[in-house]
Design an enzyme around this catalytic site. Structure first.
Site, PDB file in Angstrom:
ATOM      1  CG  HIS A  82      -1.745   1.192   1.417  1.00 13.99           C
ATOM      2  ND1 HIS A  82      -3.109   1.197   1.216  1.00 13.99           N
ATOM      3  CD2 HIS A  82      -1.424   2.465   1.791  1.00 13.99           C
ATOM      4  CE1 HIS A  82      -3.578   2.408   1.452  1.00 13.99           C
ATOM      5  NE2 HIS A  82      -2.579   3.196   1.811  1.00 13.99           N
ATOM      6  CD  GLU A  83       2.120   3.914   3.609  1.00 16.15           C
ATOM      7  OE1 GLU A  83       2.646   4.874   3.021  1.00 16.15           O
ATOM      8  OE2 GLU A  83       1.062   4.004   4.256  1.00 16.15           O
ATOM      9  CG  HIS A 106       0.519   6.016  -1.078  1.00 18.60           C
ATOM     10  ND1 HIS A 106      -0.641   6.414  -1.709  1.00 18.60           N
ATOM     11  CD2 HIS A 106       0.127   5.458   0.108  1.00 18.60           C
ATOM     12  CE1 HIS A 106      -1.683   6.104  -0.947  1.00 18.60           C
ATOM     13  NE2 HIS A 106      -1.248   5.522   0.159  1.00 18.60           N
TER      14      HIS A 106
END
Length: 219
Positions: A22-23, A26
């Site tokens: 998820h990170e 980004h």
């Protein structure tokens, strides 16, 4: 306590992947739109050690799993990694590109939920046995944690991804005012969590998402 170790073994990989990818997503999308901050910090990587937050990636999920094992279930399993550094001012179109950078995390959780659902379907079709049962449980855990993180992060509360998506979509004046809520976002989430409001919002959405997955994959 005997149930804790098998529970941790089943959930460890899905939770680690869900939080760290998820990170990383980004950072990857931020680089695509002109901000190399995460790349220069070495955060666009699949190495989970670069993303792990001792509290959010380890203590909080393990604590929730331990309580769940002791109490026989219940509660929302979630966690977080070290936030990927993004300098929105370095994006080519800061306000517009913020939407894609913020949406990358939940979208990655969606893709992982689909992948775990496919694995669940494969395991369900396999010959019954210890490995297929373990695979079923791990795939179910993967669906669950990614569904939780996707839905949670899409809530329109800064600094959650949904809050930044809202800032990107709102007219400039409203966006500026809405963005000023960011320092209060975490306290707001805690209040919603401990009052039970957060669960009342999330559980129907998570259940609906899992129902859609069951229809698509025939789970």
């Amino acid at each position: 306590m005997d149930a804790l170790i098998p529970t941790l073994a089943i959930w460890a990989l899905p939770v680690l992947l869900a939080i760290t990818l998820h990170e990383a997503a980004h950072g990857y999308v931020a680089r695509h739109f002109g901000d190399p901050t995460a790349h220069l910090a070495g955060r666009i990587t699949l190495n989970p050690l670069r993303h792990i937050d001792p509290v959010g990636t380890v203590l909080v999920p393990v604590g929730i799993l331990a309580l769940s094992a002791l109490m026989g279930g219940g509660g929302i399993l979630f966690g977080w990694a070290k936030p990927v550094p993004v300098n929105f001012g370095r994006l080519r179109r800061p306000k517009a590109d913020m939407l894609w950078v913020a949406a990358a995390g939940p979208f990655t959780n969606l893709l992982m939920a689909l992948g775990w659902a496919l694995l669940f379907r494969i395991a369900a079709s396999a010959e019954p046995g210890g490995y297929s049962l373990a695979m079923l449980k791990m795939a179910d855990a993967g669906i669950q944690i990614n569904a939780v993180l996707m839905v949670l992060n899409l809530l329109p509360i800064p600094p959650l991804d949904g809050g930044r998506i809202a800032v990107s979509l709102l007219p400039d004046r409203l966006a500026w005012r809405f963005a000023r809520l960011e320092p209060y976002g975490f306290p707001i989430l805690l209040v919603l969590l401990f009052t039970g409001i957060l669960g009342a919002i999330l559980w129907p959405l998570i259940a609906g998402f899992r129902y859609l997955l069951s229809l698509v994959f025939g789970l």
